[in-house]
Structure formats: C-alpha cells, structure tokens
Write a protein that holds these residues in place. Structure first.
Motif, short mmCIF file in Angstrom:
data_model
loop_
_atom_site.label_atom_id
_atom_site.label_comp_id
_atom_site.label_asym_id
_atom_site.label_seq_id
_atom_site.Cartn_x
_atom_site.Cartn_y
_atom_site.Cartn_z
N SER A 161 9.41 -4.27 18.54
CA SER A 161 8.97 -4.87 17.33
C SER A 161 9.72 -6.08 16.70
CB SER A 161 8.73 -3.89 16.15
OG SER A 161 9.84 -3.41 15.76
N GLU A 164 9.47 -9.26 18.80
CA GLU A 164 8.24 -10.24 18.41
C GLU A 164 8.60 -10.90 17.19
OE1 GLU A 164 4.40 -7.91 18.23
OE2 GLU A 164 3.97 -9.22 16.76
N SER A 167 10.88 -13.79 17.91
CA SER A 167 10.36 -14.94 18.46
C SER A 167 9.49 -15.70 17.53
CB SER A 167 9.52 -14.24 19.67
OG SER A 167 8.46 -13.49 19.25
N GLU A 168 8.92 -15.01 16.51
CA GLU A 168 8.20 -15.89 15.66
C GLU A 168 8.95 -16.64 14.41
OE1 GLU A 168 4.22 -13.16 16.51
OE2 GLU A 168 5.00 -13.12 14.50
N HIS A 199 7.77 -13.67 5.65
CA HIS A 199 8.55 -12.38 5.45
C HIS A 199 7.94 -11.18 6.42
CE1 HIS A 199 9.81 -14.06 1.85
NE2 HIS A 199 8.64 -14.34 1.15
N TYR A 200 8.84 -10.58 7.00
CA TYR A 200 8.36 -9.77 8.02
C TYR A 200 8.65 -8.40 7.27
CZ TYR A 200 7.27 -12.17 12.31
OH TYR A 200 6.41 -12.76 13.29
N ASP A 201 7.98 -7.63 7.06
CA ASP A 201 8.16 -6.38 6.24
C ASP A 201 7.94 -5.02 7.32
OD1 ASP A 201 6.86 -7.27 2.98
OD2 ASP A 201 8.43 -7.88 4.10
N TYR A 202 8.76 -4.19 7.51
CA TYR A 202 8.79 -2.99 8.00
C TYR A 202 8.71 -1.85 7.13
CZ TYR A 202 9.97 -5.84 12.23
OH TYR A 202 10.09 -6.60 13.37
N MET A 208 7.99 2.56 14.45
CA MET A 208 8.95 1.53 15.02
C MET A 208 10.27 1.95 14.30
SD MET A 208 7.95 -0.74 17.51
CE MET A 208 6.60 -0.28 18.25
#
Lengths: 279, 406
Positions: A161, A164, A167-168, A199-202, A208
């Motif tokens: 995860s 990805e 890469s973005e 923002h990428y939130d996990y 993951m």
C-alpha cells in the motif's frame, strides 16, 4: 560452488572473506541504497553493513547477516573501509545481470586490510573475473542517536500500500509531511504541491497496518528529495516500519527477502525539515 | 456542491476527464441543478467539449444551499494537469477505490476530491481553482441539416485508418454516401502525402439524414477523446453538421450523462489551418458526392469514360456521365487557367475503404505509356505530337477514351 582459484593458505592474509553462491543476494540489496557514489562497508562477526549518507541529513544502511553468506570469515573485531559503490555494483553485475534460470554469478569477496583494495572473484558458467577495487579511509557514519526508548510513534505497514502511495506522491511538493497520531488521522502522508494539497490517510484498523503504536500526535516534514531514494528500498521490501522519535527524526526500516527467501534489512534515517506546530 | 460517486461511475468520470484533457488544458467544473457539467475548450477556441452528468449519475448530488442554487453555484476553472493525475490510472481506481467524493464549498478556493479506498486508505486532494464565468458553447444541433448516428465502434474504426499525427480530416456527406478523408494543408507536397479515403454506405449508420451535400474539414485530435469514451461505454455517437464553415457537433448520451464535442470546420479548402467558423460560404466543391448524385444507372450501362471537367465552378457532364473523384489537390490544378483535369473512377472503386486516389502526375505517366503502346491515335494531336498526359482513368473496356489536352 566455492571458488577454488586460490589455495586455502592464501586466506590467512585476508581479514575478511565472504562468499555467496548468488551475487544478486548482495547486489540487489545494495541497489536499494545507491543514491551516492561512496559507501562505508563495516563488517563484524554479525555480518556486513553498508552505509550511504547524504548531506548529513539522510543515512541509509543495508544489513546482510553472516548467515546469508555461504562463507563469512572475519579475523578482526571490526573491518571497515570506504569504497565506490557504483563501481562495486558494476563489478557484481559484470556478467550482464540477465536472469537465466539456474545460472547465477558466484562471488568471493576478499579484503586484506587497511590500504588494500577489495578483491572480488566472480564466476559464471566457468568464466572467472577478478576485480580489484580501491578502498578509502572510512568516514565515521553519523550516529543519529535514534534509539528505541525515544521512539514515540511506530507503525508497521505492508509495503504494497505504501508503494502505491509513494508512486502517486505529488513531486512538485518540496516536503513530505508525516503525521502520526493515536487519534484521527492516525497515519497520514501529505504533500503540498503546485496544484494543491494531497493527503494519504491510513486507518489504524486497516488490514495493511500490521502494527500501530502511537503515543502522541506528531507532525513532521521531511525533504522530498531526501526521501525519494527510499522508494528503491520500498520496491524491494514486503514490510516497512515507520518510527519517529521525540525529536521528529524518522526511521524507515524495510524487510527485504532476497532470491533465496532469506531476510535482509535496509533502514533509512532522516532529519526533520522544520518544526511544525500541531494544531 | 457535494457529490458522491461509486463503482463504475468513478471510472466513467475519470474517462470523461481524460477525454476533456484531449481538448484543452483547463477544466471548468459547473455544478448546476440539472447536473454537474465538466467543460473544456482549446486555446484557439475551435474545439469545445462538455460532459454533463445528471444527478442520477451520482450516489448523492447536492448543491450547498438554496441561495447557491438561485444565484448560481460556484463555477470553477481548474488546471487540467492538477486534476488528470487523480484519475490517471483507471485500472487502479477500479481495483481499489470504493467511493469518490467531490465537493466545493462557498467561500473556499479548493475543490476537495476524496477517494475512499480499500484497506482503510483515504486519499484527499485539495485542488485550487479560479472562480470564473461558466463556459458554454451555443450550438443548435437540432437545426443542422445533416445528421448521422453510428455505433462508436464504427466511427472508431473509420478514424483508426488515420495516423495519430493526422491533424485534420474531411467528412463528406451526400444522399448516397459518407466519406472520410485526410486533409493536407500544403498543396505543394501532394506528391509526398499519402491520401486516405474511406467511404460508407448510408446503411451502415443507425440514422442517416443528408439535408445538404457537404464536405466539412475539422480537427481529429480533439475528437478522439470522445470516441474513446463512447467506445468504452458502447454508446452511439451522433454527428450534426451543415455547410462547411459551420461547426460540427459530436454527441453521445445515455440515461445519466450526455457528452458533446463541438468543433469548428474550415470555411473553404483554400484556407490554412482551422479557423473560427465563418459566414463565408465555401466554393462549390466537387467530390464523389456530387458525381454520385448522377443517376447510377447511366454508369452501369455504359463504359467508364472520362469526363471533361472545366474549372471549379462548373461541372460538365459527358453524355455518358460517370462518377468522378479527385483529391482537393486537383482542384487547385484546375483553378489554373484552362487546364482540364480528368479523372474517372468507377463507383465501386470509390466505395472500398482505404482506396487512395492516385495523384495526377504519377497516373498520367502510367496511362500515357499504356495508351501509347496500344497505338491509340487519339493520344496524339494532329501534328503527331502526344497530347498532354491523361490523368488516371480506369476502364474495363478495350477502347481508351480520348485524352484531353491540358
């Protein structure tokens, strides 16, 4: 098959002898930290550590344990030298690096000690190449003083995860901001680019997320240019641990499986870019 | 404005943005009561595209406040480069995105696009925009005399024959035929260009209405995005157009969305490059269409004889009329003085896809040689000198027609 181009007696002159049936088990992991030409090789009875640094703010280490090698003999407590990593990788791939199944390059790495070059014996299909690479005085690797007791936040994620996400990432952003918190947004990667913010939130419950241990809310920014090389290590890895300490220093640890399924580690240490007040 | 997309709608939305990115560098987001419109226009203002998604397309669609609905919601102009990457990889969107939420609130300068993905991952993008007037092209497609409707695949297959670098194409329509050929600006290098022409029978189309015989030349590049979108949704494409110089409109629609691309057409063959649609009528063009307007029966009963064509404005039929075709390049030749250019090709040859009308010089040399061999007296004038070469003609018959003098 061990290279028997020399009699066993010669081995006495070497302070370090390391052999691998498959040189890729070394070269692949070294590729994950090749963002600078020079690397510091440190060998102990535990194995080999290769260190690359950038502008005193970033340090990458690759660990190859003694058990990975078919032969690992060291005659001193600590053997250290500095070497041109690009040249070393070129030599390790001297047979072209194409992956024909069943065919691999065997490696025997020998070092006589201070002032001597590093000698590589490489063999593939009956053809032997000998490389001698000059070594330099090893610089002292920076000690980031990053210790487990000071770790405030730690997560372990499956690399897939994160691959990805990386890469973005908006590369027009100068910094990558990492927010870790026991409450929302838990684990967040943020960029501030020309077009706007991303923002990428996990979530901490994400499947993951293998481990989530955050004690306090922390937001730190790191220079994108420093972290970019870590994507190579990320690409090779299956799991990554992200830790920050009370100073905001970042530690990324990557679990890498080599061709034979053995585990090696790569870690990156990075200084924070600036203090960010949590609002 | 706040809307929520789920499942396949997200992919369709992304594809619409891809199609719009082929037209212009900026994206207008126009939330209206009747739906969300995405628009784009190219820098020359010769191509305009609009995708209108009705509220039914969305899982949820709401405009912020009553006040907003009355005074008109925010119209945002976004830079295409900042939006396109969000929807770039449609396979990964399909694989991991569960829901997409797009919102713009009054008083902010950001469009918020949120992707709720699998594995508890949320991606949030705050994209800056400029408030601006809505963009809209006014085009009364219902007033167009010519209408075609075809499955997207048909148009896609037609367009496929043209190289990606082919900028402009000419679409010709008559009561009996529709043809598409490439259009090249530079007359001088007609020898080096490959001419491609493809013709279709009206039966190939789902709907065919030829109000006026017309040849329109437009830019293909901006259309490809819509064709790609239509093909992926298996939607038929409608084409509305009229005389050259007036815009052409390509549209697709289904229950929840409609997409339109309006392109300017060249006013006449002589002009260089696409221009704004103008009011000047094009000079009368001669094409297969015109010739085919002649009764086909005549062609069948008599041999294919060449036809003398004087200048551009007048078509003189021979007593044994036959269909003619010639690329625009020959029209140029004809315009020069008293040159008589003749080209005679039977209708069957025209109808096969991909046939290349031979260029004048090459064919004249070829057939001149042939006719000389056969010792056709008519190839020579009274003085015994050979007449100037005949332009390519084709005949099943043994007797070759009289060659003209150029």
């Amino acid at each position: 098959m061990p290279l028997s181009t020399q009699s066993q007696g010669d081995d006495d002159q070497y302070v370090l002898v390391a052999s691998l049936d498959n040189a890729r088990n070394l070269s692949n992991i070294l590729k994950a930290i090749t963002f600078k030409d020079h690397a510091i090789f440190t060998a102990t009875t535990n194995g080999l550590k290769v260190t690359v640094e950038d502008s005193k703010c970033l340090q990458a280490n690759a660990f190859i344990q003694a058990e990975i090698f078919q032969e690992f003999t060291i005659r001193e407590d600590l053997v250290a030298f500095q070497i041109n990593l690009t040249v070393l990788l070129d030599c390790l791939n001297i047979f072209g690096g194409t992956t024909t199944p069943g065919v691999s390059t065997a490696l025997r790495m020998c070092y006589r000690g201070y002032g001597y070059p590093l000698t590589l014996f490489l063999e593939e299909g009956g053809v032997v190449t000998v490389c001698k690479i000059n070594t330099q005085e090893p610089e002292e690797p920076i000690d980031f003083e990053f210790c487990s007791t000071n770790v405030t936040n730690k997560v372990i994620l499956q690399s897939e995860s994160l691959k990805e996400a990386f890469s973005e990432l908006d590369m027009t952003s100068e910094v990558l901001q990492i927010t870790m918190s026991p409450s929302q947004p838990y684990f967040r990667l943020s960029t501030f680019g020309n077009a706007g913010n991303a923002h990428y939130d996990y979530s901490k419950d994400s499947d993951m997320m293998e481990l989530f241990k955050c004690t306090e809310t922390q937001t730190n920014r790191y220079k994108m240019s420093l972290l970019k090389p870590s994507t190579k290590a990320l690409a090779l890895s299956c799991k990554v641990s992200v830790r920050t300490d009370n100073r905001g220093f970042l530690s990324l640890q990557y679990l890498v499986r080599n061709d034979d399924g053995q585990i090696c580690f790569v870690e990156y240490y990075c200084c924070p870019d600036e203090e960010v007040e949590e609002n | 404005m706040n809307c929520v997309l789920e499942g396949n709608s997200i992919k369709a939305f992304g594809k619409a943005i891809h199609a719009l990115s082929r037209v212009g560098d900026e994206l207008w987001l126009d939330p209206m009561v009747k739906g969300l419109a995405l628009r784009s226009v190219n820098s020359a203002h010769s191509a305009y595209a609009c995708f209108l998604f009705s509220p039914l397309f969305f899982q949820q669609y709401s405009l912020d406040s009553v006040r907003e609905q009355d005074s008109g919601p925010i119209k945002c102009k976004l830079v295409m480069k900042s939006v396109l990457p969000l929807f770039r990889c449609s396979t990964s969107i399909e694989r991991s995105v569960k829901q997409c939420q797009i919102s713009v609130s009054t008083g902010s300068d950001r469009v918020v696009v949120q992707f709720f993905c699998r594995h508890g991952i949320t991606k949030t993008y705050n994209v800056r925009f400029l408030e601006s007037e809505a963009l809209q092209a006014v085009f009364a497609s219902h007033l167009c005399p010519n209408v075609l409707k075809a499955p997207a695949r048909l148009l896609g297959n037609m367009v496929m024959h043209f190289h990606a670098s082919q900028e402009e194409v000419t679409l010709s329509m008559s009561a009996l035929r529709v043809s598409l050929r490439n259009y090249n600006e530079g007359r001088n290098d007609h020898m080096k260009m490959m001419h491609t022409e493809m013709s279709l029978h009206p039966d190939e189309f789902d709907y065919f209405q030829a109000g006026v015989d017309s040849d329109i030349t437009f830019c293909l590049k901006e259309l490809r995005g819509l064709l790609c979108f239509a093909e992926s949704h298996c939607l038929p494409v409608s084409v509305h157009f009229g005389a050259p110089g007036k815009p052409v409109c390509f549209s697709v629609e289904d229950m929840v969305l409609e997409a339109t691309v309006v392109l300017a057409t060249l006013a006449d063959f002589e002009s260089r490059g696409p221009s704004q649609p103008t009011e000047t009528p094009a000079p009368t063009t001669h094409s297969c269409a015109d010739a085919a307007a002649l009764p086909v029966g005549i062609h069948e009963t008599q041999s294919n004889n060449l036809q003398v064509l004087p200048d551009v404005t007048e078509l003189v039929e021979s007593s044994q009329g036959s269909p003619i075709t010639y690329p625009p390049v020959l029209m140029q030749l004809q315009c020069q003085g008293d040159n008589l250019a003749e080209l005679c090709v039977p209708a069957e040859a025209c109808a096969c896809a991909g046939m290349t009308p031979p260029s004048s010089m090459i064919c004249s040399l070829l057939f001149k040689a042939l006719s000389s061999e056969l010792g056709d007296d008519d190839d020579y004038d009274d003085g015994g000198a050979p007449r100037l070469p005949v332009l390519a003609y084709f005949s099943d018959e043994e007797d070759y027609p009289r060659s003209p003098s150029l």
